[in-house]
Design a protein around this motif. Structure first.
Motif, PDB file in Angstrom:
ATOM      1  N   GLU A  39      15.784  31.562  -1.508  1.00  0.00           N
ATOM      2  CA  GLU A  39      16.181  30.613  -0.470  1.00  0.00           C
ATOM      3  C   GLU A  39      15.382  29.344  -0.737  1.00  0.00           C
ATOM      4  OE1 GLU A  39      15.421  29.836   4.312  1.00  0.00           O
ATOM      5  OE2 GLU A  39      15.278  31.872   3.502  1.00  0.00           O
ATOM      6  N   ILE A  40      16.045  28.191  -0.752  1.00  0.00           N
ATOM      7  CA  ILE A  40      15.387  26.964  -1.171  1.00  0.00           C
ATOM      8  C   ILE A  40      15.279  25.963  -0.019  1.00  0.00           C
ATOM      9  CG2 ILE A  40      15.488  24.976  -2.740  1.00  0.00           C
ATOM     10  CD1 ILE A  40      14.819  27.661  -4.066  1.00  0.00           C
ATOM     11  N   VAL A  41      14.103  25.346   0.070  1.00  0.00           N
ATOM     12  CA  VAL A  41      13.875  24.210   0.953  1.00  0.00           C
ATOM     13  C   VAL A  41      13.409  23.062   0.070  1.00  0.00           C
ATOM     14  CG1 VAL A  41      12.639  23.319   2.951  1.00  0.00           C
ATOM     15  CG2 VAL A  41      13.155  25.766   2.804  1.00  0.00           C
ATOM     16  N   ILE A  42      13.988  21.884   0.247  1.00  0.00           N
ATOM     17  CA  ILE A  42      13.553  20.724  -0.525  1.00  0.00           C
ATOM     18  C   ILE A  42      13.111  19.621   0.428  1.00  0.00           C
ATOM     19  CG2 ILE A  42      14.948  21.209  -2.560  1.00  0.00           C
ATOM     20  CD1 ILE A  42      17.013  19.190  -1.550  1.00  0.00           C
ATOM     21  N   GLU A  92      25.786  20.683  -1.890  1.00  0.00           N
ATOM     22  CA  GLU A  92      26.281  21.199  -3.171  1.00  0.00           C
ATOM     23  C   GLU A  92      25.874  22.653  -3.350  1.00  0.00           C
ATOM     24  OE1 GLU A  92      25.154  20.364  -7.819  1.00  0.00           O
ATOM     25  OE2 GLU A  92      25.336  18.639  -6.476  1.00  0.00           O
ATOM     26  N   TRP A  93      24.622  22.962  -3.024  1.00  0.00           N
ATOM     27  CA  TRP A  93      24.132  24.337  -3.158  1.00  0.00           C
ATOM     28  C   TRP A  93      24.831  25.280  -2.187  1.00  0.00           C
ATOM     29  CZ3 TRP A  93      18.286  22.689  -3.284  1.00  0.00           C
ATOM     30  CH2 TRP A  93      17.946  22.299  -4.589  1.00  0.00           C
ATOM     31  N   ARG A  94      25.034  24.832  -0.970  1.00  0.00           N
ATOM     32  CA  ARG A  94      25.667  25.691   0.035  1.00  0.00           C
ATOM     33  C   ARG A  94      27.100  26.040  -0.324  1.00  0.00           C
ATOM     34  NH1 ARG A  94      23.385  22.737   5.569  1.00  0.00           N
ATOM     35  NH2 ARG A  94      21.312  23.720   5.564  1.00  0.00           N
ATOM     36  N   THR A 122      28.134  26.903  -3.104  1.00  0.00           N
ATOM     37  CA  THR A 122      28.087  28.043  -4.022  1.00  0.00           C
ATOM     38  C   THR A 122      27.555  29.295  -3.333  1.00  0.00           C
ATOM     39  OG1 THR A 122      25.837  27.535  -4.809  1.00  0.00           O
ATOM     40  CG2 THR A 122      27.684  26.462  -5.935  1.00  0.00           C
ATOM     41  N   GLY A 123      27.301  29.202  -2.036  1.00  0.00           N
ATOM     42  CA  GLY A 123      26.820  30.361  -1.291  1.00  0.00           C
ATOM     43  C   GLY A 123      25.310  30.463  -1.175  1.00  0.00           C
ATOM     44  N   GLY A 124      24.588  29.466  -1.683  1.00  0.00           N
ATOM     45  CA  GLY A 124      23.139  29.508  -1.611  1.00  0.00           C
ATOM     46  C   GLY A 124      22.604  29.127  -0.246  1.00  0.00           C
ATOM     47  N   LYS A 125      21.468  29.682   0.111  1.00  0.00           N
ATOM     48  CA  LYS A 125      20.819  29.335   1.375  1.00  0.00           C
ATOM     49  C   LYS A 125      19.812  28.233   1.100  1.00  0.00           C
ATOM     50  CE  LYS A 125      18.549  31.172   5.480  1.00  0.00           C
ATOM     51  NZ  LYS A 125      17.982  32.377   6.167  1.00  0.00           N
ATOM     52  N   ALA A 126      20.044  27.057   1.666  1.00  0.00           N
ATOM     53  CA  ALA A 126      19.199  25.901   1.372  1.00  0.00           C
ATOM     54  C   ALA A 126      19.087  24.995   2.584  1.00  0.00           C
ATOM     55  CB  ALA A 126      19.767  25.122   0.184  1.00  0.00           C
ATOM     56  N   ALA A 127      17.981  24.275   2.650  1.00  0.00           N
ATOM     57  CA  ALA A 127      17.733  23.323   3.736  1.00  0.00           C
ATOM     58  C   ALA A 127      16.890  22.185   3.193  1.00  0.00           C
ATOM     59  CB  ALA A 127      17.022  24.009   4.902  1.00  0.00           C
ATOM     60  N   TYR A 128      16.809  21.096   3.953  1.00  0.00           N
ATOM     61  CA  TYR A 128      16.004  19.963   3.498  1.00  0.00           C
ATOM     62  C   TYR A 128      15.228  19.351   4.659  1.00  0.00           C
ATOM     63  CZ  TYR A 128      19.352  16.614   5.531  1.00  0.00           C
ATOM     64  OH  TYR A 128      20.133  15.880   6.398  1.00  0.00           O
ATOM     65  N   PHE A 129      14.167  18.639   4.286  1.00  0.00           N
ATOM     66  CA  PHE A 129      13.369  17.877   5.243  1.00  0.00           C
ATOM     67  C   PHE A 129      13.104  16.503   4.649  1.00  0.00           C
ATOM     68  CE2 PHE A 129      12.486  22.179   6.516  1.00  0.00           C
ATOM     69  CZ  PHE A 129      12.381  22.111   7.905  1.00  0.00           C
ATOM     70  N   VAL A 130      13.321  15.479   5.440  1.00  0.00           N
ATOM     71  CA  VAL A 130      12.940  14.132   5.026  1.00  0.00           C
ATOM     72  C   VAL A 130      11.450  13.994   5.301  1.00  0.00           C
ATOM     73  CG1 VAL A 130      13.280  11.668   5.383  1.00  0.00           C
ATOM     74  CG2 VAL A 130      15.222  13.238   5.575  1.00  0.00           C
ATOM     75  N   CYS A 131      10.674  13.804   4.249  1.00  0.00           N
ATOM     76  CA  CYS A 131       9.221  13.772   4.418  1.00  0.00           C
ATOM     77  C   CYS A 131       8.573  12.960   3.305  1.00  0.00           C
ATOM     78  CB  CYS A 131       8.660  15.196   4.404  1.00  0.00           C
ATOM     79  SG  CYS A 131       6.868  15.295   4.635  1.00  0.00           S
ATOM     80  N   ASP A 132       7.733  12.024   3.683  1.00  0.00           N
ATOM     81  CA  ASP A 132       6.890  11.296   2.743  1.00  0.00           C
ATOM     82  C   ASP A 132       5.613  12.107   2.600  1.00  0.00           C
ATOM     83  OD1 ASP A 132       5.180   9.644   1.368  1.00  0.00           O
ATOM     84  OD2 ASP A 132       5.613   7.852   2.567  1.00  0.00           O
TER      85      ASP A 132
END
Length: 291
Positions: free
Chosen positions: A35-38, A52-54, A56-66
């Protein structure tokens, strides 16, 4: 290369994971069950990659962070931990530039140090202290470069920052190893990305760089992603505090003088270079880059 999901159910955060090497690593980790977090500063890029990842069925999330801002990093880790702890962290985020060191302002120097060293340290501490509190095992993989131990002319802030990251990883390997936390490093050579391409002013200089690689080719992102996947897995469970160089032997030849053509540049060439922000991963048109 791998016949089973060696990263199955592992939750991994990749800083700077929306593009380039970070995105390639995330794509491969997902294929292997993670499971990926970027995180990064550009929401549009992060959102596009996760979408794009989702698909393909992947579990992914993101956070805007400096990641150069410690309070923002801590808030991000708090939010990530609300669902469940991370199992791995990839310190990938970096900025760089080519410049004559004597012309750099303090702000220019700091802009690189703050991301490459401080930012990666904040992320490392954010994960490490929570793993220790939770008695949870974890793996930290830092993407470094051979400049961290060889030096690199005209890229002094980056080389200094990477040296700091290497020392941090080696130190924590000893301090946190007894707590079930491993630290590992990978030093890639030439793996073409849109960002790295900006470090080469023209094709002739790029070809000259390639000629210095004993294997006479660039690296494939799949090769790097497979190496990193192995290091993040239980199969590498006894590797701690070490760095693997994957550059076709290039670092053995180039040393600190990776860009020898720069030694022959005069004031006119440097001014022309400075006038073209696209030549630098961290734009020299920013006021911070003015000496």
């Amino acid at each position: 290369m791998f016949t089973d999901h060696i990263l199955n159910a592992k939750k991994i955060l990749i800083s700077g994971g929306g593009t380039g090497i970070g995105k390639s690593l995330g794509t491969r980790f997902l294929e292997l069950g993670a499971e990926i977090v970027i995180c990064g500063r550009r929401e549009e890029v992060l959102k596009e990659t996760v979408a794009e990842w989702r698909k393909t069925g992947g579990k992914a999330a993101y956070f805007v962070c400096d990641i150069s801002v410690p309070d923002k990093v801590d808030a991000m880790f708090e939010e990530i931990w609300r669902e469940r702890p991370l199992d791995g962290l990839v310190n990938n985020a970096a900025i760089n530039t080519i410049a004559r060191t004597e012309t750099l302002s303090p702000g220019a120097f700091d802009s690189i140090i703050n991301v490459v060293l401080h930012g990666n340290a904040y992320c490392t501490l954010g994960a490490g202290k929570r793993w220790i509190e939770d008695n949870h095992q974890g793996t930290i993989l830092s993407i470094v470069t051979s400049s961290g131990w060889q030096g690199r002319a005209f890229m002094v802030p980056s080389a200094a920052a990477k040296a700091g990251v290497i020392s941090m990883m080696r130190s924590l390997a000893v301090e946190w190893g007894p707590k079930g936390i491993r630290t590992v490093m990978v030093a890639p050579g030439i793996f073409p990305t849109p960002g790295s391409a900006k470090l080469y002013p023209d094709s002739a200089e790029y070809e000259a760089q390639l000629a210095r690689v004993p294997m006479r080719r660039v690296g494939q992102h799949g090769e790097l992603a497979d190496l990193c996947s192995y290091l993040m897995s239980v199969h590498a469970g006894f590797i701690n505090g070490d760095c693997i160089t994957i550059d076709g032997g290039g670092a053995l030849d180039a040393g600190a003088n990776r860009y020898p053509y720069l030694q022959n540049w005069g004031p006119e060439e440097w001014e022309e270079f400075r006038a073209q922000p696209s030549r630098s991963v961290a734009s020299q048109s920013d006021p911070a880059w003015r000496s």
